[in-house]
Design a protein around this motif. Structure first.
Motif, PDB file in Angstrom:
ATOM      1  N   ILE A   1       0.862  -1.185   0.000  1.00 35.67           N
ATOM      2  CA  ILE A   1       0.000   0.000   0.000  1.00 35.67           C
ATOM      3  C   ILE A   1       0.896   1.232   0.000  1.00 35.67           C
ATOM      4  CG2 ILE A   1      -1.780   1.281   1.233  1.00 35.67           C
ATOM      5  CD1 ILE A   1      -2.526  -1.412   2.598  1.00 35.67           C
ATOM      6  N   LYS A   2       0.811   2.028  -1.073  1.00 33.61           N
ATOM      7  CA  LYS A   2       1.596   3.256  -1.176  1.00 33.61           C
ATOM      8  C   LYS A   2       0.666   4.397  -1.555  1.00 33.61           C
ATOM      9  CE  LYS A   2       5.882   0.877  -2.421  1.00 33.61           C
ATOM     10  NZ  LYS A   2       6.919   0.645  -3.450  1.00 33.61           N
ATOM     11  N   ILE A   3       0.720   5.450  -0.774  1.00 33.07           N
ATOM     12  CA  ILE A   3      -0.104   6.626  -1.019  1.00 33.07           C
ATOM     13  C   ILE A   3       0.823   7.813  -1.236  1.00 33.07           C
ATOM     14  CG2 ILE A   3      -1.851   8.179  -0.068  1.00 33.07           C
ATOM     15  CD1 ILE A   3      -2.983   5.822   1.480  1.00 33.07           C
ATOM     16  N   GLU A   4       0.725   8.416  -2.422  1.00 31.67           N
ATOM     17  CA  GLU A   4       1.639   9.482  -2.851  1.00 31.67           C
ATOM     18  C   GLU A   4       3.093   9.037  -2.666  1.00 31.67           C
ATOM     19  OE1 GLU A   4       0.971  13.505  -1.670  1.00 31.67           O
ATOM     20  OE2 GLU A   4      -0.881  13.641  -2.818  1.00 31.67           O
ATOM     21  N   GLY A   5       3.361   7.788  -3.001  1.00 34.97           N
ATOM     22  CA  GLY A   5       4.718   7.280  -3.006  1.00 34.97           C
ATOM     23  C   GLY A   5       5.270   6.871  -1.659  1.00 34.97           C
ATOM     24  N   VAL A   6       4.459   6.915  -0.613  1.00 33.59           N
ATOM     25  CA  VAL A   6       4.915   6.571   0.733  1.00 33.59           C
ATOM     26  C   VAL A   6       4.291   5.241   1.141  1.00 33.59           C
ATOM     27  CG1 VAL A   6       4.979   7.268   3.154  1.00 33.59           C
ATOM     28  CG2 VAL A   6       5.184   8.993   1.347  1.00 33.59           C
ATOM     29  N   LEU A   7       5.127   4.293   1.562  1.00 33.90           N
ATOM     30  CA  LEU A   7       4.652   2.993   2.015  1.00 33.90           C
ATOM     31  C   LEU A   7       3.877   3.154   3.314  1.00 33.90           C
ATOM     32  CD1 LEU A   7       4.695  -0.124   1.684  1.00 33.90           C
ATOM     33  CD2 LEU A   7       6.803  -0.110   3.042  1.00 33.90           C
ATOM     34  N   MET A   8       2.656   2.619   3.331  1.00 32.48           N
ATOM     35  CA  MET A   8       1.807   2.696   4.526  1.00 32.48           C
ATOM     36  C   MET A   8       1.261   1.308   4.816  1.00 32.48           C
ATOM     37  SD  MET A   8      -0.063   6.408   4.123  1.00 32.48           S
ATOM     38  CE  MET A   8       0.954   7.885   3.998  1.00 32.48           C
ATOM     39  N   GLU A   9       2.079   0.502   5.508  1.00 25.95           N
ATOM     40  CA  GLU A   9       1.764  -0.907   5.730  1.00 25.95           C
ATOM     41  C   GLU A   9       0.627  -1.122   6.710  1.00 25.95           C
ATOM     42  OE1 GLU A   9       5.776  -3.367   5.387  1.00 25.95           O
ATOM     43  OE2 GLU A   9       6.000  -1.688   6.790  1.00 25.95           O
ATOM     44  N   ASN A  10       0.347  -0.128   7.555  1.00 24.19           N
ATOM     45  CA  ASN A  10      -0.667  -0.294   8.599  1.00 24.19           C
ATOM     46  C   ASN A  10      -1.940   0.478   8.284  1.00 24.19           C
ATOM     47  OD1 ASN A  10       0.975  -1.832  10.733  1.00 24.19           O
ATOM     48  ND2 ASN A  10       2.297  -0.097  10.230  1.00 24.19           N
ATOM     49  N   SER A  11      -2.335   0.421   7.014  1.00 28.51           N
ATOM     50  CA  SER A  11      -3.506   1.173   6.564  1.00 28.51           C
ATOM     51  C   SER A  11      -4.786   0.381   6.793  1.00 28.51           C
ATOM     52  CB  SER A  11      -3.366   1.512   5.084  1.00 28.51           C
ATOM     53  OG  SER A  11      -2.230   2.328   4.867  1.00 28.51           O
ATOM     54  N   ALA A  12      -5.877   1.103   6.925  1.00 26.56           N
ATOM     55  CA  ALA A  12      -7.195   0.494   7.047  1.00 26.56           C
ATOM     56  C   ALA A  12      -7.919   0.649   5.712  1.00 26.56           C
ATOM     57  CB  ALA A  12      -8.000   1.162   8.162  1.00 26.56           C
ATOM     58  N   PRO A  13      -8.571  -0.411   5.219  1.00 26.21           N
ATOM     59  CA  PRO A  13      -9.258  -0.318   3.924  1.00 26.21           C
ATOM     60  C   PRO A  13     -10.401   0.678   3.976  1.00 26.21           C
ATOM     61  CG  PRO A  13      -9.866  -2.342   5.056  1.00 26.21           C
ATOM     62  CD  PRO A  13      -8.764  -1.725   5.852  1.00 26.21           C
ATOM     63  N   GLY A  14     -10.613   1.382   2.843  1.00 22.86           N
ATOM     64  CA  GLY A  14     -11.672   2.381   2.792  1.00 22.86           C
ATOM     65  C   GLY A  14     -12.490   2.334   1.523  1.00 22.86           C
ATOM     66  N   MET A  15     -12.378   1.251   0.739  1.00 19.53           N
ATOM     67  CA  MET A  15     -13.073   1.160  -0.547  1.00 19.53           C
ATOM     68  C   MET A  15     -14.475   0.576  -0.345  1.00 19.53           C
ATOM     69  SD  MET A  15     -12.428   1.839  -3.735  1.00 19.53           S
ATOM     70  CE  MET A  15     -13.599   1.764  -5.094  1.00 19.53           C
TER      71      MET A  15
END
Length: 413
Positions: free
Chosen positions: A278-292
């Motif tokens: 999971i990368k948002i604006e090029g930053v790895l964010m491994e502890n993200s919560a799904p929002g789709m």
């Protein structure tokens, strides 16, 4: 050879007359592509910030097994020069000394420049000759989605890029912007005990992320809500969504017993919807919560029970994941950076199908290159006149040796 002024690219890109004269901001909103637009911007499609005349000379030497690129740039003022290539399938960077120095979400955040669209940028410091390896595939096993590369013969194209001069470099490997139709409008809300703290929207795509930080002291329940329309893919995440506790520690929302309603779940925690990071604006964010939202006709919600947590703040980066899934075959931008009034580059590019024939590459100067081949031959290449005045003649002398004896020579002007 060219002598010309450099500038920012046309602001916002091409101006399409059939759109009826809308502004770049209006076009971005219509396409659901949010990006930073400063208060004062150039006219849509206008080139700005012209430099003085800059002389740029490139010499290409075609050898039997590889190509030499020699570049010379001259200016009257100091500039930052980036030697750039775009190649698919980055495999690694080797050299006498290769040190990882930093990671940037974007190559450059300047809203007038094109480098803002190159994301997930890993920077290295190298000494001596470095060797960047790439592998592009066509046909069976190939993943060329978004690449727009038709009419290619099936098979493998390996390509090694040797940076021989300068001796000490900053080298970047970043993710190029490919055509994956990730753009979508996302409406999002942060609600604490029924009170909306944030109610906004963004056009989430390669960019378009929104940093969120709100006070939730004393709240018993936190609700995160998202809504989108007609998405072509699944990308929405609450990037590294977390609670800040009263003692200053943080806990990720994804690690809590969250109640999900109408939220599509990835196959595994820490992965995007297609099995990649999971990368948002090029930053790895491994502890993200799904929002789709699973049913895009309705909103999706995450509800977190805050009882007993003593949470004082909520932080997250709401945005779209990019690239999608396995990134092994994605297109990369390679940059070799120099600064000053002048810049010289000496590079070797070796395309091959199975095995490389180059054992080593070294440079004594920006004009002297030695290439040692796997079969024991040594090729010495000398360049003369590349840094002379514009339009002066350039010459190349090649000497090939085996076991210390010259076996052939060639010179061209």
């Amino acid at each position: 050879e060219s002598v010309s002024k450099w500038s920012h690219p046309p602001y916002g890109g091409l101006v399409y007359t059939h759109l009826g004269g809308i502004s770049f901001k209006e076009k971005s909103e219509e396409e659901n592509r949010s990006l930073y637009i400063p208060d004062e911007t150039p006219e849509y499609g206008l080139c700005t910030d012209y430099t003085e005349d800059i002389t740029q000379r490139r010499l290409m030497i075609m050898m039997d097994d590889y190509v030499v690129l020699a570049d010379c740039l001259k200016a009257d003022e100091e500039h930052t020069f980036d030697w750039l290539m775009q190649i698919k399938g980055f495999k690694g960077l080797q050299g006498e000394k290769v040190e990882t120095v930093r990671h940037d979400g974007q190559m450059n955040t300047d809203p007038l420049g094109a480098a803002q669209f190159i994301t997930d940028c890993q920077w290295y410091r190298t000494e001596g000759t470095s060797r960047a390896s790439f592998k592009t595939l066509w046909g069976e096993g190939a993943d060329n989605a978004g690449a727009r590369m038709p009419n290619s013969e099936d098979g493998v194209l390996n390509m090694d890029v040797f940076t021989a001069w300068p001796k000490n470099n900053e080298i970047m490997i970043g993710t190029a912007a490919e055509s994956f139709a990730v753009n979508k409008r996302v409406w999002y809300s942060v609600i604490a005990d029924g009170k909306p703290l944030v109610e906004e929207s963004t056009g989430a795509w390669i960019l378009g992320a929104r940093d969120i930080e709100v006070n939730i002291s004393g709240s018993k329940e936190l609700v995160l809500k998202t809504k989108t329309e007609k998405p072509k893919n699944n990308t929405v995440f609450w990037g590294d969504a977390r609670l800040v506790l009263g003692d200053g520690s943080e806990v990720f929302v994804a690690d809590l017993p969250v109640k999900y309603e109408n939220i599509l779940q990835p196959n595994a925690a820490g992965e995007d919807y297609y099995g990649g990071p999971i990368k948002i604006e090029g930053v790895l964010m491994e502890n993200s919560a799904p929002g789709m939202p699973e049913d895009v006709k309705e909103s999706g919600t995450l509800t977190v029970d805050l009882s007993g947590l003593s949470a004082v703040a909520f932080k997250a980066t709401l945005g779209g994941d990019y690239p999608l899934g396995d990134e092994t075959q994605r297109r990369k931008t390679m940059a070799v950076r120099s600064s000053g009034e002048t810049a010289r580059y000496l590079s070797v590019i070796e395309p091959f199908e199975t095995e490389s024939v180059i054992k080593s590459v070294s440079a004594k100067s920006a004009n002297e290159l030695t290439v040692e081949l796997a079969d024991g031959r040594v090729q010495e290449i000398t360049i003369d006149g590349l840094d002379a005045e514009a339009n002066d003649q350039v010459s190349v002398f090649v000497k090939e040796l085996k076991d210390g004896k010259v076996i052939r020579e060639e010179q061209t002007n």
